[in-house]
Design a protein around this motif. Structure first.
Motif, PDB file in Angstrom:
ATOM      1  N   GLU A 122       0.858  -1.225   0.107  1.00 37.19           N
ATOM      2  CA  GLU A 122       0.057   0.060  -0.086  1.00 37.19           C
ATOM      3  C   GLU A 122       0.838   1.379  -0.024  1.00 37.19           C
ATOM      4  OE1 GLU A 122      -4.375  -0.353   1.932  1.00 37.19           O
ATOM      5  OE2 GLU A 122      -2.734  -1.217   3.215  1.00 37.19           O
ATOM      6  N   PRO A 123       2.097   1.566   0.845  1.00 37.26           N
ATOM      7  CA  PRO A 123       2.583   2.703   0.789  1.00 37.26           C
ATOM      8  C   PRO A 123       3.233   2.904  -0.711  1.00 37.26           C
ATOM      9  CG  PRO A 123       3.260   1.336   2.633  1.00 37.26           C
ATOM     10  CD  PRO A 123       2.355   0.543   1.741  1.00 37.26           C
ATOM     11  N   LEU A 124       3.477   1.860  -1.235  1.00 40.42           N
ATOM     12  CA  LEU A 124       4.064   2.232  -2.527  1.00 40.42           C
ATOM     13  C   LEU A 124       3.108   2.897  -3.819  1.00 40.42           C
ATOM     14  CD1 LEU A 124       6.295  -1.287  -2.965  1.00 40.42           C
ATOM     15  CD2 LEU A 124       7.172   1.080  -2.154  1.00 40.42           C
ATOM     16  N   TYR A 127       3.250   6.452  -4.768  1.00 38.80           N
ATOM     17  CA  TYR A 127       4.344   7.154  -5.516  1.00 38.80           C
ATOM     18  C   TYR A 127       4.150   6.969  -7.193  1.00 38.80           C
ATOM     19  CZ  TYR A 127       6.632   7.141  -1.006  1.00 38.80           C
ATOM     20  OH  TYR A 127       6.804   7.133   0.323  1.00 38.80           O
ATOM     21  N   PRO A 128       4.384   7.908  -7.900  1.00 41.77           N
ATOM     22  CA  PRO A 128       4.397   7.761  -9.403  1.00 41.77           C
ATOM     23  C   PRO A 128       5.162   6.558  -9.937  1.00 41.77           C
ATOM     24  CG  PRO A 128       4.720  10.121  -8.850  1.00 41.77           C
ATOM     25  CD  PRO A 128       4.821   9.307  -7.530  1.00 41.77           C
ATOM     26  N   LYS A 129       4.902   5.785 -10.919  1.00 46.03           N
ATOM     27  CA  LYS A 129       5.656   4.720 -11.495  1.00 46.03           C
ATOM     28  C   LYS A 129       6.958   5.061 -11.853  1.00 46.03           C
ATOM     29  CE  LYS A 129       3.604   1.493 -13.366  1.00 46.03           C
ATOM     30  NZ  LYS A 129       2.963   0.546 -14.430  1.00 46.03           N
ATOM     31  N   ASP A 130       7.283   6.210 -12.045  1.00 45.65           N
ATOM     32  CA  ASP A 130       8.376   6.645 -12.720  1.00 45.65           C
ATOM     33  C   ASP A 130       9.363   7.247 -11.889  1.00 45.65           C
ATOM     34  OD1 ASP A 130       6.951   8.856 -12.714  1.00 45.65           O
ATOM     35  OD2 ASP A 130       7.453   9.422 -14.784  1.00 45.65           O
ATOM     36  N   ALA A 132      11.571   6.753  -7.809  1.00 44.15           N
ATOM     37  CA  ALA A 132      12.322   6.003  -7.082  1.00 44.15           C
ATOM     38  C   ALA A 132      11.292   5.325  -6.232  1.00 44.15           C
ATOM     39  CB  ALA A 132      13.462   6.698  -6.014  1.00 44.15           C
ATOM     40  N   GLY A 133      10.308   5.967  -5.664  1.00 39.43           N
ATOM     41  CA  GLY A 133       9.270   5.177  -4.578  1.00 39.43           C
ATOM     42  C   GLY A 133       8.367   4.348  -5.534  1.00 39.43           C
ATOM     43  N   GLY A 134       8.417   4.498  -6.820  1.00 33.32           N
ATOM     44  CA  GLY A 134       7.579   3.591  -7.443  1.00 33.32           C
ATOM     45  C   GLY A 134       8.242   2.211  -8.111  1.00 33.32           C
ATOM     46  N   ILE A 135       9.414   2.463  -8.014  1.00 33.46           N
ATOM     47  CA  ILE A 135      10.324   1.124  -8.444  1.00 33.46           C
ATOM     48  C   ILE A 135      11.020   0.394  -7.162  1.00 33.46           C
ATOM     49  CG2 ILE A 135      10.628   2.202 -10.790  1.00 33.46           C
ATOM     50  CD1 ILE A 135      13.554   2.742 -10.160  1.00 33.46           C
ATOM     51  N   MET A 136      10.907   1.060  -6.117  1.00 34.65           N
ATOM     52  CA  MET A 136      11.611   0.668  -4.739  1.00 34.65           C
ATOM     53  C   MET A 136      10.543  -0.669  -4.394  1.00 34.65           C
ATOM     54  SD  MET A 136      11.124   2.908  -1.560  1.00 34.65           S
ATOM     55  CE  MET A 136       9.507   3.275  -0.837  1.00 34.65           C
ATOM     56  N   GLN A 137      11.580  -1.471  -3.529  1.00 37.18           N
ATOM     57  CA  GLN A 137      10.903  -2.620  -2.924  1.00 37.18           C
ATOM     58  C   GLN A 137      11.111  -2.713  -1.422  1.00 37.18           C
ATOM     59  OE1 GLN A 137      13.954  -6.389  -3.151  1.00 37.18           O
ATOM     60  NE2 GLN A 137      12.991  -5.949  -5.102  1.00 37.18           N
ATOM     61  N   ARG A 138       9.997  -2.947  -0.575  1.00 35.20           N
ATOM     62  CA  ARG A 138      10.026  -2.992   0.821  1.00 35.20           C
ATOM     63  C   ARG A 138      10.809  -3.808   1.579  1.00 35.20           C
ATOM     64  NH1 ARG A 138       7.726   1.181   3.845  1.00 35.20           N
ATOM     65  NH2 ARG A 138       6.412  -0.119   5.065  1.00 35.20           N
ATOM     66  N   GLU A 139      11.048  -5.129   0.686  1.00 34.81           N
ATOM     67  CA  GLU A 139      11.822  -6.329   1.181  1.00 34.81           C
ATOM     68  C   GLU A 139      13.248  -5.873   1.394  1.00 34.81           C
ATOM     69  OE1 GLU A 139       8.116  -7.522  -0.738  1.00 34.81           O
ATOM     70  OE2 GLU A 139       9.904  -6.504  -1.456  1.00 34.81           O
ATOM     71  N   LEU A 140      13.889  -5.923   2.308  1.00 29.27           N
ATOM     72  CA  LEU A 140      15.425  -5.603   2.906  1.00 29.27           C
ATOM     73  C   LEU A 140      15.635  -6.145   4.059  1.00 29.27           C
ATOM     74  CD1 LEU A 140      15.064  -3.128   4.762  1.00 29.27           C
ATOM     75  CD2 LEU A 140      14.795  -1.811   2.838  1.00 29.27           C
ATOM     76  N   VAL A 141      17.056  -6.310   4.397  1.00 28.28           N
ATOM     77  CA  VAL A 141      17.449  -6.489   5.653  1.00 28.28           C
ATOM     78  C   VAL A 141      18.089  -5.148   6.433  1.00 28.28           C
ATOM     79  CG1 VAL A 141      19.135  -7.853   7.017  1.00 28.28           C
ATOM     80  CG2 VAL A 141      18.256  -8.821   4.720  1.00 28.28           C
ATOM     81  N   GLN A 142      17.159  -5.121   7.484  1.00 25.40           N
ATOM     82  CA  GLN A 142      17.348  -4.029   8.352  1.00 25.40           C
ATOM     83  C   GLN A 142      17.594  -4.393   9.836  1.00 25.40           C
ATOM     84  OE1 GLN A 142      14.094  -1.345   8.266  1.00 25.40           O
ATOM     85  NE2 GLN A 142      14.769  -0.084  10.028  1.00 25.40           N
ATOM     86  N   VAL A 143      18.493  -3.878  10.376  1.00 23.94           N
ATOM     87  CA  VAL A 143      19.107  -4.046  11.476  1.00 23.94           C
ATOM     88  C   VAL A 143      19.326  -2.795  12.415  1.00 23.94           C
ATOM     89  CG1 VAL A 143      19.920  -6.366  11.225  1.00 23.94           C
ATOM     90  CG2 VAL A 143      21.396  -4.756  11.065  1.00 23.94           C
ATOM     91  N   ILE A 144      19.125  -2.931  13.856  1.00 23.82           N
ATOM     92  CA  ILE A 144      19.561  -1.781  14.733  1.00 23.82           C
ATOM     93  C   ILE A 144      21.048  -1.751  14.784  1.00 23.82           C
ATOM     94  CG2 ILE A 144      19.028  -0.743  17.007  1.00 23.82           C
ATOM     95  CD1 ILE A 144      16.557  -0.946  15.082  1.00 23.82           C
ATOM     96  N   ARG A 145      21.583  -0.839  14.987  1.00 21.40           N
ATOM     97  CA  ARG A 145      23.095  -0.508  14.909  1.00 21.40           C
ATOM     98  C   ARG A 145      23.681  -1.325  16.431  1.00 21.40           C
ATOM     99  NH1 ARG A 145      23.983   5.985  15.547  1.00 21.40           N
ATOM    100  NH2 ARG A 145      22.364   6.477  17.114  1.00 21.40           N
TER     101      ARG A 145
END
Length: 450
Positions: A122-124, A127-130, A132-145
């Motif tokens: 839903e958050p994506l 953003y317009p399709k053309d 950075a928000g339109g082509i980014m993916q939410r799946e990633l590896v994120q950790v606290i420092r």
């Protein structure tokens, strides 16, 4: 197995209602090849074949199909099936497919998706399709420092099935603000008990979600990276853009420029796009060009009739002059547009670019003009004013190429400065300008000389 044979076997299985055999036949085949195969089937059979496959395989095939075909196939499926298919996609692909659905259908599909999947997609959609928000993916590896290397590796093992093709771990604080990045290699080789914040490296480059996708592609090329984080104004991590997404962007942008230069407007499939749609996209520029050519015909008929009657051979060289000038202009336009797109040309270099192309245009015009003048002299060898004929052809050819070189280089730079897409009007406009300038100036020169 050859495609015609496989297609025939699938058709026979569909007639017999044997969907299990279809699934068995297609299981060892790559999804891109299945997509090509499906495109050879009629609309009803396509939907039946996809319905026989599991949602994961279907999701990959759907993404390989042309947009028009994809929309028609999704129209045949129920909302539950569409939701199952979209859940198997990466969030950026899922958002693209949902955005292609009718508004009411998209709303129902989102409601039928698993809450955690819908939350990613839903958050994506905002953003317009053309961008950075339109082509980014939410799946990633994120950790606290403050996480240890050991805990981070454990976390990666837990989410490995959800995040594919990663080699960088993004390091944030408790509020998701991005602080650094750790390569997978560096993480594996580090002491398991130290904190990730101690081995992280600064983020080389990042973008906000509304950055144009073409600029994103240039960033990947400039920094030679495989993924790019997307952050909001407060530096909170929103998602990432991967290299495979950028390859699609580069292909899309290059294709778009080619279609615009040809006056087509945008990509349409030559078979599956309705004729009325293709007419609507191509007609405006053709009408503009036609009006320009009719203007040329009117001027020639009224202003240069006597010149052509006196020296008929002059008319034979008008197409050659217009074609040569047109090619020089389009070459200049293509080089400049590509340079602007790739970032190898900037507006600060506009004067140098224009002068360089005009110098090249003049050189080409002189060479082609000499050849055309010699041929004109041979054709009109028995004419009493053969020297004037050759001189008219040479001057017209040289002036046409330098003029179209100027227009071909200057117009995209001006449009780029005004924040317009240079490819949108350059091709048809340069062609029309060349024909008007080439023919009228040619006959004007001839009239003056004779």
């Amino acid at each position: 197995m050859e495609s015609p044979e496989l297609t025939e076997r699938i058709s026979n299985c569909l007639k017999e209602g044997n969907t299990e055999e279809i699934k068995e036949m297609l299981s060892p085949i790559h999804t891109s090849e299945i997509a090509a195969l499906i495109q050879s089937l009629n609309q009803e059979d396509r939907s039946k074949v996809l319905s026989s496959l599991d949602s994961e395989t279907t999701s990959q095939i759907i993404l390989e199909l042309e947009k028009e075909q994809r929309q028609k196939i999704l129209e045949e499926l129920d909302h539950e099936k569409i939701a199952d298919i979209i859940e198997e996609m990466d969030s950026d692909d899922a958002a693209d497919v949902i955005s292609e659905l009718p508004h009411d259908t998209a709303k129902v599909v989102l409601e039928k998706m698993a809450p955690e999947e819908a939350k990613e997609v839903e958050p994506l959609l905002k953003y317009p399709k053309d961008t950075a928000g339109g082509i980014m993916q939410r799946e990633l590896v994120q950790v606290i420092r403050d996480s240890t290397v050991k805990d981070t590796i454990g976390w990666i093992r837990l989410i490995a099935d959800e995040v594919q093709d990663f080699n960088e771990i993004y390091v944030t604080d408790d509020n998701d603000r991005l602080f650094g990045v750790v390569s997978l290699k560096r993480l594996i080789l580090a002491n398991p008990m130290i904190k990730v914040g101690e081995i992280m490296e600064p983020v080389v480059v990042k973008v906000t979600p509304y950055v144009d996708q073409e600029e994103v592609a240039n960033i990947f090329k400039k920094y030679d990276i495989v993924s790019l984080p997307v952050v909001d104004e407060d530096e909170r991590l929103l998602g990432r853009i991967t290299a495979d997404d950028v390859i699609d962007v580069i292909t899309e942008e290059a294709s778009e420029d080619i279609y615009l230069l040809a006056g087509v407007g945008e990509y349409v499939h030559p078979i599956y796009t309705p004729t009325i749609t293709r007419v609507r996209l191509r007609l405006p520029w053709l009408l503009l060009t036609l009006l320009g050519e009719l203007f040329i015909a009117f001027v020639i008929a009224h202003a240069f009739k006597s010149t052509l009657q006196r020296v008929v051979v002059l008319a034979a060289f008008m197409p050659a002059i217009m074609a040569t000038g047109g090619n020089v202009g389009l070459q200049a336009t293509t080089v400049v547009i590509r340079g602007l797109g790739m970032g190898t040309i900037s507006l600060k270099q506009a004067f140098k670019v224009i002068i360089s192309e005009m110098r090249l245009g003049l050189s080409l015009g002189v060479i082609c003009g000499i050849i055309a003048a010699l041929i004109g002299a041979l054709i009109g060898i028995h004419e009493p004013e053969v020297v004037k004929i050759a001189l008219s052809i040479f001057i017209a050819m040289s002036s046409a190429t330098i003029a179209t070189a100027f227009m071909g280089a200057a117009e995209p730079l001006v449009l780029h400065k005004l924040k317009f897409d240079p490819a949108a009007a350059c091709g048809p406009f340069v062609t029309m300008f060349n024909d008007i300038f080439g023919s009228i100036v040619y006959l004007f020169i001839a009239t003056f000389i004779f």
